[in-house]
Design a protein around this motif. Structure first.
Motif, PDB file in Angstrom:
ATOM      1  N   VAL A 104      12.762  -5.469  -4.013  1.00 40.83           N
ATOM      2  CA  VAL A 104      11.420  -5.863  -2.840  1.00 40.83           C
ATOM      3  C   VAL A 104      11.119  -4.065  -2.710  1.00 40.83           C
ATOM      4  O   VAL A 104      12.086  -3.461  -2.818  1.00 40.83           O
ATOM      5  CB  VAL A 104      12.087  -6.201  -2.015  1.00 40.83           C
ATOM      6  CG1 VAL A 104      11.741  -5.341  -0.610  1.00 40.83           C
ATOM      7  CG2 VAL A 104      12.625  -7.634  -1.588  1.00 40.83           C
ATOM      8  N   ASP A 105       9.480  -3.824  -2.840  1.00 40.73           N
ATOM      9  CA  ASP A 105       9.617  -1.904  -2.061  1.00 40.73           C
ATOM     10  C   ASP A 105       7.833  -2.602  -1.203  1.00 40.73           C
ATOM     11  O   ASP A 105       7.300  -3.873  -1.694  1.00 40.73           O
ATOM     12  CB  ASP A 105       9.067  -1.412  -3.524  1.00 40.73           C
ATOM     13  CG  ASP A 105       9.894  -0.115  -2.853  1.00 40.73           C
ATOM     14  OD1 ASP A 105      10.648   0.562  -3.220  1.00 40.73           O
ATOM     15  OD2 ASP A 105       8.776   0.523  -2.446  1.00 40.73           O
ATOM     16  N   VAL A 106       7.452  -1.981  -0.932  1.00 38.89           N
ATOM     17  CA  VAL A 106       6.899  -2.330   0.044  1.00 38.89           C
ATOM     18  C   VAL A 106       5.262  -1.233  -0.609  1.00 38.89           C
ATOM     19  O   VAL A 106       4.377  -1.932  -0.119  1.00 38.89           O
ATOM     20  CB  VAL A 106       6.832  -0.667   1.074  1.00 38.89           C
ATOM     21  CG1 VAL A 106       6.682   0.472   0.306  1.00 38.89           C
ATOM     22  CG2 VAL A 106       5.704  -1.193   2.829  1.00 38.89           C
ATOM     23  N   VAL A 107       5.815  -0.599  -2.013  1.00 36.67           N
ATOM     24  CA  VAL A 107       4.901  -0.347  -3.151  1.00 36.67           C
ATOM     25  C   VAL A 107       5.068  -0.486  -4.523  1.00 36.67           C
ATOM     26  O   VAL A 107       6.540  -0.049  -4.345  1.00 36.67           O
ATOM     27  CB  VAL A 107       4.237   1.064  -2.500  1.00 36.67           C
ATOM     28  CG1 VAL A 107       5.120   2.302  -2.751  1.00 36.67           C
ATOM     29  CG2 VAL A 107       3.011   1.409  -4.054  1.00 36.67           C
ATOM     30  N   SER A 108       4.576  -1.036  -4.997  1.00 38.14           N
ATOM     31  CA  SER A 108       4.937  -1.227  -6.392  1.00 38.14           C
ATOM     32  C   SER A 108       4.938  -0.104  -7.582  1.00 38.14           C
ATOM     33  O   SER A 108       4.329  -0.056  -7.489  1.00 38.14           O
ATOM     34  CB  SER A 108       4.009  -1.915  -7.302  1.00 38.14           C
ATOM     35  OG  SER A 108       4.498  -2.892  -8.604  1.00 38.14           O
TER      36      SER A 108
END
Ligand SMILES: C[S@@+](CC[C@H](N)C(=O)[O-])C[C@H]1O[C@@H](n2cnc3c(N)ncnc32)[C@H](O)[C@@H]1O
Length: 206
Positions: A130-134
């Motif tokens: 999971v990440d807030v931005v790819s």
């Protein structure tokens, strides 16, 4: 990510502000020394990158990452030294994954910790990231494993979980989060940890 789920985010504006310049103290032009022997081995043996090309490859990838977010860890090359293998629980995690367990890496960046798990024998299809931005596509470019690395990436903010992330809640066996919580003040850290606990795990590592 659907627009309806992008309304609230903790993605900080400062991390977008410096993408056009490298003239900041946290962008080090030469990060050769951040390529540890373990990371060089991974790039040569897992990614099949010729030894003479490793350092240039790392710098090319770093600049692609910098164009996404100008994080200090990107600029100084901190991401080149995966944290998870340093955990005293690392061999237990590998065994758990080999036995069919699942692992979720929160704030996964390019998936450097997950690549180490796979290189050390974990099946990639039971890994979640999971990440807030790819930065995920650049990860495939870094490790040259698009055709064989099957981890599942979810673009989501741990403070405002999407439906896809909420669906994982209570199902993962191992949860890893490194170099992420420090960015928030106390209230933000408490909120993030409350979310992590609700993701549900049998082992909390860091
Ligand atoms: C300093 S990097 C650490 C990367 C890796 N975990 C490590 O230890 O090297 C922090 C990562 O967390 C991600 N991140 C920051 N805030 C987040 C949030 N609210 N939800 C999910 N990921 C987040 C960033 O985009 C970045 O990839």
């Amino acid at each position: 990510m659907p627009e309806s789920e992008k309304q609230e985010t903790s993605d900080p504006d400062w991390s977008k502000a410096y993408r056009e310049t490298k003239n900041v103290p946290w962008y080090r032009p030469n990060i050769d020394k951040k390529v540890t022997p373990e990371t060089r081995k991974l790039l040569e043996q897992y990614s099949n990158i010729p030894p003479s090309q490793v350092l240039q490859h790392v710098h090319t990838i770093r600049d692609k990452l910098w164009a996404i977010r100008s994080y200090p860890c990107t600029g100084i090359g901190l991401w080149l030294d995966p944290m998870l293998p340093k955990s005293p629980a690392y061999s237990t995690i590998i065994q758990k994954l080999q036995a069919g367990g699942t692992c979720l890496d929160i704030g996964c960046f390019i998936g450097q910790d997950l690549r180490r798990l796979v290189a050390d024998g974990a099946p990639s299809d039971r890994l979640y990231a999971v990440d807030v931005v790819s930065h995920w596509d650049v990860g495939y470019e870094m490790y040259r494993d698009r055709d064989r690395f099957s981890a599942h990436f979810i673009e989501a903010d741990i403070l405002y979980p999407t439906a896809e992330l909420r669906a994982l809640m209570g199902t993962v066996d191992v949860l890893s989060i490194t170099h992420v919580l420090h960015q928030w003040d106390w209230a933000g850290q408490v909120k993030a940890v409350e979310q992590l606990v609700s993701v549900g795990t049998t082992q909390h590592l860091h």
